[in-house]
Enzyme design. Structure first.
Site, short mmCIF file in Angstrom:
data_model
loop_
_atom_site.label_atom_id
_atom_site.label_comp_id
_atom_site.label_asym_id
_atom_site.label_seq_id
_atom_site.Cartn_x
_atom_site.Cartn_y
_atom_site.Cartn_z
N TYR A 18 2.62 1.34 -16.35
CA TYR A 18 1.75 2.29 -15.67
C TYR A 18 1.80 3.67 -16.31
O TYR A 18 1.97 4.69 -15.63
CB TYR A 18 2.11 2.36 -14.17
CG TYR A 18 1.52 1.20 -13.40
CD1 TYR A 18 0.18 1.24 -13.00
CD2 TYR A 18 2.25 0.06 -13.11
CE1 TYR A 18 -0.41 0.16 -12.34
CE2 TYR A 18 1.68 -1.02 -12.45
CZ TYR A 18 0.35 -0.96 -12.06
OH TYR A 18 -0.23 -2.02 -11.41
N TYR A 146 -2.01 -3.62 -2.30
CA TYR A 146 -1.34 -3.81 -3.59
C TYR A 146 -0.25 -4.85 -3.40
O TYR A 146 0.61 -4.70 -2.53
CB TYR A 146 -0.73 -2.49 -4.11
CG TYR A 146 0.05 -2.72 -5.39
CD1 TYR A 146 -0.62 -2.87 -6.61
CD2 TYR A 146 1.44 -2.84 -5.38
CE1 TYR A 146 0.09 -3.12 -7.78
CE2 TYR A 146 2.15 -3.10 -6.54
CZ TYR A 146 1.46 -3.24 -7.74
OH TYR A 146 2.17 -3.51 -8.89
N ASP A 234 3.73 -9.00 3.24
CA ASP A 234 4.33 -8.48 2.01
C ASP A 234 5.18 -7.27 2.39
O ASP A 234 4.66 -6.16 2.54
CB ASP A 234 3.21 -8.11 1.02
CG ASP A 234 3.77 -7.50 -0.27
OD1 ASP A 234 4.98 -7.21 -0.33
OD2 ASP A 234 2.97 -7.31 -1.21
N LYS A 263 12.05 -5.33 -3.73
CA LYS A 263 12.54 -3.98 -4.11
C LYS A 263 13.96 -3.60 -3.65
O LYS A 263 14.84 -3.46 -4.47
CB LYS A 263 11.53 -2.94 -3.66
CG LYS A 263 10.28 -2.99 -4.53
CD LYS A 263 9.38 -1.79 -4.32
CE LYS A 263 8.30 -1.72 -5.38
NZ LYS A 263 6.98 -2.20 -4.96
C1 PLP Z 1 5.99 -3.02 -5.64
C2 PLP Z 1 5.24 -3.96 -4.79
C3 PLP Z 1 4.92 -5.25 -5.22
C4 PLP Z 1 5.24 -5.72 -6.62
O1 PLP Z 1 6.59 -5.75 -6.87
P1 PLP Z 1 7.13 -5.83 -8.39
O2 PLP Z 1 8.60 -5.94 -8.21
O3 PLP Z 1 6.70 -4.56 -9.03
O4 PLP Z 1 6.52 -7.02 -9.02
C5 PLP Z 1 4.29 -6.11 -4.35
N1 PLP Z 1 3.98 -5.71 -3.11
C6 PLP Z 1 4.25 -4.49 -2.64
C7 PLP Z 1 3.89 -4.13 -1.25
C8 PLP Z 1 4.89 -3.56 -3.47
O5 PLP Z 1 5.14 -2.34 -3.02
#
Ligand code: PLP
Length: 424
Positions: A18, A146, A234, A263
């Site tokens: 990015y 996202y 998610d 994360k």
């Molecule tokens: C960061 C993020 C992702 C992607 O995670 P990566 O570890 O970067 O592949 C997917 N969903 C959400 C809500 C995110 O914040």
């Protein structure tokens, strides 16, 4: 002869994520990190106000995480996870299922946020296929969503502003605004054909820390049930206390069919992710026919070091009351900003949920808000000059710090965010 700088060597061989290398400033050369601070090669220290891309939960280099990592590396570094198992993976799965919303009984490990979403998408559709409904090929996802950068995750993410040029390769997704009526209408329009609905519950992170009410998440759950569609939550960003509860879904009082976590799972130490699901989904794949298994697996699946660190992180989360701490941190930063910016016309919105504080700035005249706003690099540089690592999402300045922050550090963040908001 002076040794060449790390930035100069980097510029010759690295391609950063990015990053527009044509115009962006050279990357920060980071030598070390401890607690809430990053130490740069030139000796400067930066307060990590964004938890190193929303991962660092307790602070950098927490001794308990480091000890767990070292111990596990000596005991069992890695083993394939097809046809083999190990204590850290099983124990972590037991722990996660005990902490997650009730009704989730199976853990599928992967490596990052994108892959946890890929797994959920694939499992959801194949579970319908195995259940005799291969016509359920439609995914519903939210505007501004996202979900990551691999092809499936890109398809369910909003194509604006990142993925539009890749449209020829992305499967079709029905996109709906964050609105109960719109979701109902889309489900009705595609009745009998929806595989799953995806949500980032309570906070859409990359969209600019956009909040919605728990009632919407609750509605989405009920609507999925009414239409026989799965619900994929998610929680890659919202998981592990970021929004005021361990998982955002708790505030809606619901259990999704798939819970995606990544994360902060290991406290921001090593890459590990998981997709949690229900027994019925797992059972849909059970068969005496080998070909009906779930055709997915990454080389480093359930890496023992990652699992051991995640277990240590979860233990800390309880011992140190991390969820409450993050909440207090968010409230303090928010209060500092209210005090400094009350009535300021350059502030379009100021909001806080758990350990997330976001400030929408009015873009300069003639410019649209959004990720590619021209003010973004300027704000980032101004924050770094002031000793704080912020990475604005377009015109949205936000803090999402680790739980080790002191009151003084919270106040430094709100001071710097307020100064940035008032920059000429
Ligand atoms: C960061 C993020 C992702 C992607 O995670 P990566 O570890 O970067 O592949 C997917 N969903 C959400 C809500 C995110 O914040």
């Amino acid at each position: 002869m002076t040794p060449e700088s790390l930035s100069a060597r980097d510029a010759r061989c690295i391609w950063h994520p990015y990053t527009q290398h044509g115009i962006e400033a050279e990357p920060l050369a980071v030598r070390a990190a401890a607690g809430s601070e990053l130490e740069l090669e030139d000796g400067r220290r930066l307060l990590d106000a964004i938890a190193s891309w929303w991962t660092c939960l307790h602070g950098h280099g927490h001794p308990k995480l480091v000890a767990a990592l070292a111990h596990q590396a000596r005991t069992l570094d890695h083993v394939l996870f097809a046809g083999a198992t190990h204590e850290p993976a099983v124990q972590l799965a037991e722990r996660l299922l005990a902490l997650a919303p009730a009704g989730l009984t199976r853990v599928f490990y992967s490596d990052d946020g994108s892959t946890t979403v890929e797994v959920a998408l694939k499992m959801a559709y194949l579970a319908h296929v195995h259940g005799g409904a291969p016509e359920r090929t439609v995914f519903l996802a939210l505007e501004e969503a996202y979900h990551g950068d691999t092809f499936g995750a890109m398809a369910v993410g909003d194509p604006v502003p990142f993925f539009e040029p890749l449209a020829p390769f992305l499967f079709e997704v029905q996109r709906v605004p964050v609105d109960a009526g719109a979701l109902d209408a889309a489900l009705a329009e595609h009745a009998g054909r929806v595989a799953a609905v995806l949500v980032e519950p309570l906070v859409q992170g990359a969209a600019g820390m956009r909040f919605h009410a728990p009632a919407f998440v609750r509605h989405a759950r009920a609507a999925c049930d009414a239409h026989g569609a799965y619900m994929i939550a998610d929680e890659v960003m919202t998981g592990f206390g970021r929004t005021g509860t361990l998982f955002a879904c708790e505030q809606a009082g619901i259990t999704p069919d798939f819970l995606c976590i990544a994360k902060a799972l290991t406290g921001g130490t090593v890459a590990l992710a998981a997709t949690l699901t229900r027994e019925a989904v797992y059972e849909a794949f059970l068969s005496s026919d080998r070909s009906r298994f779930f055709p997915h697996g990454h080389t480093m699946t359930a890496n023992p070091i990652g699992c051991a660190v995640a277990l240590a992180s979860l233990a800390l989360l309880e011992e140190e009351d991390t969820v409450a701490r993050l909440n207090a941190i968010g409230q303090r930063i928010h209060a500092g900003l209210v005090e400094r910016l009350d009535g300021e016309r350059r502030v379009r919105d100021l909001r806080q949920r758990g350990g997330i504080v976001a400030l929408d700035l009015v873009p300069p005249a003639g410019e649209a808000p959004g990720y590619l706003a021209t003010m973004t690099p300027r704000l980032r540089a101004a924050a770094i000059e002031r000793g704080v690592l912020l990475r604005p999402l377009g015109n949205v300045l936000y803090a999402l710090p680790p739980a080790c922050l002191t009151d003084v550090e919270c106040d430094r963040i709100s001071t710097v965010m307020a100064e940035l908001a008032l920059l000429d």
